[in-house]
Design a protein around this motif. Sequence first.
Motif, PDB file in Angstrom:
ATOM      1  N   ASP A  91      10.481 -82.063  36.228  1.00 31.01           N
ATOM      2  CA  ASP A  91       9.092 -82.428  35.950  1.00 31.01           C
ATOM      3  C   ASP A  91       8.331 -81.335  35.206  1.00 31.01           C
ATOM      4  O   ASP A  91       7.188 -81.529  34.809  1.00 31.01           O
ATOM      5  CB  ASP A  91       8.352 -82.730  37.252  1.00 31.01           C
ATOM      6  N   CYS A  92       8.952 -80.169  34.994  1.00 26.10           N
ATOM      7  CA  CYS A  92       8.266 -79.024  34.376  1.00 26.10           C
ATOM      8  C   CYS A  92       8.387 -79.043  32.861  1.00 26.10           C
ATOM      9  O   CYS A  92       9.446 -79.341  32.308  1.00 26.10           O
ATOM     10  CB  CYS A  92       8.848 -77.719  34.906  1.00 26.10           C
ATOM     11  N   PHE A  93       7.294 -78.679  32.243  1.00 25.04           N
ATOM     12  CA  PHE A  93       7.234 -78.541  30.788  1.00 25.04           C
ATOM     13  C   PHE A  93       6.546 -77.228  30.484  1.00 25.04           C
ATOM     14  O   PHE A  93       5.762 -76.716  31.284  1.00 25.04           O
ATOM     15  CB  PHE A  93       6.459 -79.713  30.169  1.00 25.04           C
ATOM     16  N   LEU A  94       6.823 -76.692  29.302  1.00 22.25           N
ATOM     17  CA  LEU A  94       6.256 -75.420  28.889  1.00 22.25           C
ATOM     18  C   LEU A  94       5.557 -75.591  27.556  1.00 22.25           C
ATOM     19  O   LEU A  94       6.099 -76.209  26.636  1.00 22.25           O
ATOM     20  CB  LEU A  94       7.364 -74.379  28.732  1.00 22.25           C
ATOM     21  N   GLY A  95       4.350 -75.026  27.464  1.00 21.48           N
ATOM     22  CA  GLY A  95       3.633 -74.994  26.206  1.00 21.48           C
ATOM     23  C   GLY A  95       3.079 -73.598  25.987  1.00 21.48           C
ATOM     24  O   GLY A  95       2.792 -72.881  26.943  1.00 21.48           O
ATOM     25  N   LEU A  96       2.944 -73.222  24.724  1.00 20.15           N
ATOM     26  CA  LEU A  96       2.399 -71.923  24.375  1.00 20.15           C
ATOM     27  C   LEU A  96       1.199 -72.090  23.461  1.00 20.15           C
ATOM     28  O   LEU A  96       1.224 -72.915  22.542  1.00 20.15           O
ATOM     29  CB  LEU A  96       3.461 -71.055  23.695  1.00 20.15           C
ATOM     30  N   LEU A  97       0.170 -71.315  23.719  1.00 21.59           N
ATOM     31  CA  LEU A  97      -1.017 -71.354  22.871  1.00 21.59           C
ATOM     32  C   LEU A  97      -0.723 -70.758  21.503  1.00 21.59           C
ATOM     33  O   LEU A  97      -1.286 -71.177  20.498  1.00 21.59           O
ATOM     34  CB  LEU A  97      -2.176 -70.602  23.537  1.00 21.59           C
ATOM     35  N   ASP A  98       0.169 -69.776  21.474  1.00 22.44           N
ATOM     36  CA  ASP A  98       0.557 -69.113  20.235  1.00 22.44           C
ATOM     37  C   ASP A  98       2.070 -69.189  20.123  1.00 22.44           C
ATOM     38  O   ASP A  98       2.778 -68.393  20.722  1.00 22.44           O
ATOM     39  CB  ASP A  98       0.080 -67.651  20.251  1.00 22.44           C
TER      40      ASP A  98
END
Length: 181
Positions: A91-98
């Motif tokens: 269920d985990c996802f990763l996003g980066l602002l930069d």
Amino acid sequence: MQPALIVAGSTLDALLAEASGWEGAFPGGVAVGEPLLSSARDLRDVARAIAEAHPVRPGRALVLVGHGATGGANQPYLALLDELRAQGRADCFLGLLDGAPGIDEVTGGIKAAGLGTATLVPLMLTAGSHVARQLADGAPDGWQAQLRAAGVEADLDMRGLGSLPAIRTVFLNHARAALRP
């Protein structure tokens, strides 16, 4: 010194350069601890801390959002996601602002997984200005608003990682290790 950084990158490089200029000013020199995600053990410990703080909720994605780093230093973020998935957290996802993955990749992953709701969690030591400006619903282009616009109901956990005792323990261990000869 123990930097409150998640990953090594240009900020750590600048800190190390500054610290080296102070070597002769202190008996024994200057010791600098590692960032949060510096070893395989760190990845396991941080993944466990996140999983304990955010148990699986059926139908809901857990979206970890980090600041990101320049110069290819985003690999530890991706390794953390791999560790969470290895611990059974599909269920985990990763996003980066930069950097990547960004909001579009996160939104696509959530939809592909058939999940209709998400909790955004700052993958930052504190939930400060980045969270208010770039994640929170009040920000016109914030991630929460963008997810909602894409049909994913989203809420935001305003706690930074520093609120978790296990995370503070990792940093403390890094500071102790830096002091060892």
